[in-house]
Design an enzyme around this catalytic site. Structure first.
Site, mmCIF file in Angstrom:
data_model
loop_
_atom_site.group_PDB
_atom_site.id
_atom_site.type_symbol
_atom_site.label_atom_id
_atom_site.label_comp_id
_atom_site.label_asym_id
_atom_site.label_seq_id
_atom_site.Cartn_x
_atom_site.Cartn_y
_atom_site.Cartn_z
ATOM 1 N N GLN A 1 23.480 -12.547 33.460
ATOM 2 C CA GLN A 1 22.265 -12.342 32.660
ATOM 3 C C GLN A 1 21.131 -11.841 33.544
ATOM 4 O OE1 GLN A 1 21.246 -15.975 30.560
ATOM 5 N NE2 GLN A 1 22.268 -15.263 28.726
ATOM 6 N N TRP A 2 20.996 -12.447 34.705
ATOM 7 C CA TRP A 2 19.928 -12.115 35.644
ATOM 8 C C TRP A 2 20.059 -10.666 36.118
ATOM 9 C CZ3 TRP A 2 18.230 -16.951 38.590
ATOM 10 C CH2 TRP A 2 17.019 -16.749 39.266
ATOM 11 N N ARG B 1 12.788 -15.132 30.212
ATOM 12 C CA ARG B 1 13.754 -16.213 30.382
ATOM 13 C C ARG B 1 13.137 -17.607 30.300
ATOM 14 N NH1 ARG B 1 18.250 -14.174 28.537
ATOM 15 N NH2 ARG B 1 18.429 -12.022 29.281
ATOM 16 N N SER C 1 30.861 -12.241 47.942
ATOM 17 C CA SER C 1 32.059 -11.679 47.315
ATOM 18 C C SER C 1 33.300 -12.401 47.797
ATOM 19 C CB SER C 1 32.187 -10.190 47.642
ATOM 20 O OG SER C 1 33.435 -9.686 47.210
ATOM 21 N N ARG D 1 36.044 -11.102 47.807
ATOM 22 C CA ARG D 1 36.907 -10.132 48.488
ATOM 23 C C ARG D 1 36.924 -10.409 49.984
ATOM 24 N NH1 ARG D 1 35.783 -4.086 47.794
ATOM 25 N NH2 ARG D 1 37.832 -4.058 48.782
ATOM 26 N N GLU E 1 25.115 -9.980 46.684
ATOM 27 C CA GLU E 1 25.843 -11.159 46.209
ATOM 28 C C GLU E 1 27.068 -11.430 47.071
ATOM 29 O OE1 GLU E 1 28.329 -12.147 42.157
ATOM 30 O OE2 GLU E 1 26.362 -11.198 41.944
ATOM 31 N N ARG F 1 41.612 -14.375 43.596
ATOM 32 C CA ARG F 1 40.470 -14.891 42.836
ATOM 33 C C ARG F 1 40.646 -14.735 41.322
ATOM 34 N NH1 ARG F 1 35.811 -10.223 43.982
ATOM 35 N NH2 ARG F 1 37.181 -8.435 43.604
#
Length: 241
Positions: free
Chosen positions: A77-78, A200, A102, A104, A100, A172
């Site tokens: 959402q952000w 918000r 990850s 991976r 962000e 994952r």
């Protein structure tokens, strides 16, 4: 204060910031080759005028940087505000960053948001989105346990895949996604931050992201008390609360 815990395992941390209310004032006054050395009543009146009349570019000369740890459903959402920041009507604000963690690259222990027995909410009576009153506690207990069971199974299969030599970016896939906590850095102008807050903190916003918005507001207000008050005042004046 630079750290606020949110939900069961989440948090918001103020990492850095640039500028002050005075920075906003001087960004506006540069058109007239003027500069204020200290914030005076006339400068506060200028901030009020800028916010009231929608002259928002001076508010984009001050920045905030946060580290956020939140469930994926909140993060996605952000993320809309980062995607849309360059297209906000009348702003052209593209000074927004998002980095962000990850899976991976890392295989840290998965962490999940698990609502308590009394935190499950019913569907709203008159809307296709949002939520209504709390669900009966007995039903909530069953839902919480079912969610824990699914998460534990997902983690088990995830770890089995890793142990069998599967790469992290595919292993994952076994992890339940929407409740999984992710960590990111969000850097944005004060205008973008207040735009996020004005939407918000609405009563019909998802409750979980409301809690994060409250934390962002609490960390931002001491840094830019007059600017935040005026940009948030626009929210109340238009009857959107």
């Amino acid at each position: 204060m630079s750290f606020i815990q949110v939900l069961d395992k989440g948090y918001v941390r103020l990492v850095n910031h640039m500028g002050s209310d005075l920075s906003v004032v001087n960004a506006a006054r540069v058109s007239y080759a003027k500069e204020s050395k200290e914030l005076e009543p006339k400068d506060i009146r200028l901030l009020q005028f800028l916010a009231r009349e929608g002259h928002t570019s001076p508010f984009r000369h001050v920045m905030l940087q946060f580290e956020v740890y939140a469930p994926l459903m909140v993060a996605r959402q952000w993320w809309k505000y980062v995607v849309g920041s360059a297209h906000m009507e009348g702003t052209g604000d593209s000074l927004e960053g998002w980095n962000e963690s990850s899976r991976r690259y890392i295989t840290e222990e998965p962490t999940f948001y698990i609502p308590g027995d009394e935190e499950w909410r019913s569907k709203p009576a008159n809307s296709k989105q949002g939520s209504g009153e709390p669900i009966d506690k007995e039903i909530g207990m069953k839902l919480t346990q079912q969610l824990i069971d699914i998460i534990e199974l997902g983690i088990q299969k995830y770890e089995e895949a890793l142990n069998n030599g599967v790469c992290a970016e595919q292993a994952r896939l076994f992890l339940p996604s929407y409740g999984m906590y992710v960590r990111w850095y969000w850097t944005a102008s004060l205008q973008s931050v207040c735009h996020f807050l004005n939407q918000r903190l609405e009563h019909d916003a998802q409750k979980e992201i409301q809690e994060y918005a409250k934390a962002i507001l609490e960390l931002s207000k001491p840094l830019f008390p007059y600017s935040v008050a005026e940009l948030m005042q626009q929210h109340t004046d238009t009857g959107q609360e």
